[in-house]
Scaffold this active site. Structure first.
Site, PDB file in Angstrom:
ATOM      1  N   TYR A   1      -9.991 -11.137  -5.935  1.00  0.00           N
ATOM      2  CA  TYR A   1      -9.201 -11.159  -7.081  1.00  0.00           C
ATOM      3  C   TYR A   1      -9.477 -12.546  -7.997  1.00  0.00           C
ATOM      4  CZ  TYR A   1      -6.577  -7.143  -5.107  1.00  0.00           C
ATOM      5  OH  TYR A   1      -6.375  -5.869  -4.652  1.00  0.00           O
TER       6      TYR A   1
ATOM      7  N   LYS B   1      -2.170  -2.328   7.799  1.00  0.00           N
ATOM      8  CA  LYS B   1      -3.475  -1.746   8.689  1.00  0.00           C
ATOM      9  C   LYS B   1      -3.630  -2.347   9.859  1.00  0.00           C
ATOM     10  CE  LYS B   1      -6.563  -0.627   4.642  1.00  0.00           C
ATOM     11  NZ  LYS B   1      -7.584  -0.938   3.945  1.00  0.00           N
TER      12      LYS B   1
ATOM     13  N   ARG C   1       0.952  -0.959   0.160  1.00  0.00           N
ATOM     14  CA  ARG C   1       0.095  -0.212  -0.048  1.00  0.00           C
ATOM     15  C   ARG C   1       0.776   1.246  -0.051  1.00  0.00           C
ATOM     16  NH1 ARG C   1      -2.074  -3.416   3.825  1.00  0.00           N
ATOM     17  NH2 ARG C   1      -4.319  -4.357   3.640  1.00  0.00           N
TER      18      ARG C   1
END
Length: 304
Positions: free
Chosen positions: A281, A177, A148
């Site tokens: 995905y 996160k 990220r």
């Protein structure tokens, strides 16, 4: 404790304990302000609200054009607020009991094709040799490690409270996160790009700067600068779409899943807490296979 002070205390707890991003905290604050405004309009205290009030307000927000995702976030902020009040024994009933969030369809992530992604990673870059080395390493970590953008700019040279590079182990220790750490392996191209950047980094970085990636002033590079340089690199490489950092993360996940089929492994590498997040995905992979079939299989084009 006054209402405004209570909101501030709740948001501070979210920032420290749940490590919510600044933008998410801003959205939560706006949602709580909507709640306070609604209660004030009715002449009620926040702890005197009933489910019929909150349900009506959500309906009004929806009728006013607020997107389903924004409605869901608003309800999440309200629920969290009342749970926090309940934990402090400040309310006796739940004003959101039986109130449901709107159903939100999860869109497919946008990923580059393999040729475009590899072309971007290998294309000539603008700027000085130092800038080129830095930008090459950035792109390799975004596409080659699926980081990220916040994880990327948070990397340090040495182990500390954040993420950091372990070049001798060919991996990066990422602080993701929720403050969760994970190790992400680095491929040969990413390792070489990092070595090239580290050989030149001192020409740009301030002597006391711990960040792996720095900007023109020698301090930690921000995510906005990464977005800007990546978009420019993609345009220069002739990629026929706007490219942002998360698109390279999507591309990393999609291409890895296409090659390996290992959903659990991809989940670990991406740092997803729930495998359902990673499973999206598989839909992207199926979409890709369907296009291949439609374009290439002799039976696909034959009308019934």
């Amino acid at each position: 404790m006054a209402e405004g002070q209570a909101f501030d205390a709740y948001l501070a707890e979210l920032r420290v304990q749940r490590r919510l991003a600044p933008r998410t905290l801003t959205l939560y604050a706006a949602a709580l302000q909507r709640l306070a405004d609604g209660a004030e309009h009715l002449g009620l205290a926040l702890d005197a609200l009933q489910p019929r009030h909150t349900r009506q307000w959500l309906a009004e927000l929806h009728a006013g054009g607020l997107a389903p995702r924004s409605l869901a976030l608003t309800l999440s902020a309200w629920r969290g607020w009342y749970r926090w009040l309940a934990s402090q024994r400040r309310i006796e009933h739940d004003p959101l009991a039986g109130v449901r969030a709107p159903r939100v369809g999860r869109p497919l992530p946008k990923a580059l094709g393999v040729d475009d992604a590899v072309g971007l990673a290998e294309a000539p870059l603008a700027g000085s040799p130092v800038q080129q080395a830095r930008d090459r390493a950035l792109i390799e970590l975004l596409y080659g490690a699926g980081l990220r953008v916040g994880e990327l700019v948070g990397l340090d040279l040495q182990a500390g409270s954040g993420g950091y590079l372990e070049l001798d182990k060919a991996e990066v220790q990422v602080l993701g996160k929720g403050g969760k750490r994970r190790a992400v392996p680095l491929g040969a191209q990413a390792l070489q790009a990092l070595r090239d950047w580290l050989a030149l980094r001192a020409a740009l970085a301030q002597p006391d700067e711990p960040a792996l990636f720095v900007g023109e002033r020698g301090r930690r590079l921000g995510d906005r600068a990464v977005r800007k340089l990546l978009a420019r690199a993609a345009r220069d490489a002739g990629v026929p779409t706007h490219v942002h950092p998360h698109m390279l993360r999507h591309s990393y996940a999609s291409h890895l899943l296409q090659s390996s089929g290992d959903l659990r492994g991809v989940q670990e590498l991406l740092g997803h807490a729930n495998i359902s997040t990673t499973q999206i995905y598989t839909r992207l992979d199926w979409q890709h296979l369907a296009k291949v079939y439609d374009a290439a299989h002799p039976r696909a084009k034959r009308k019934p």
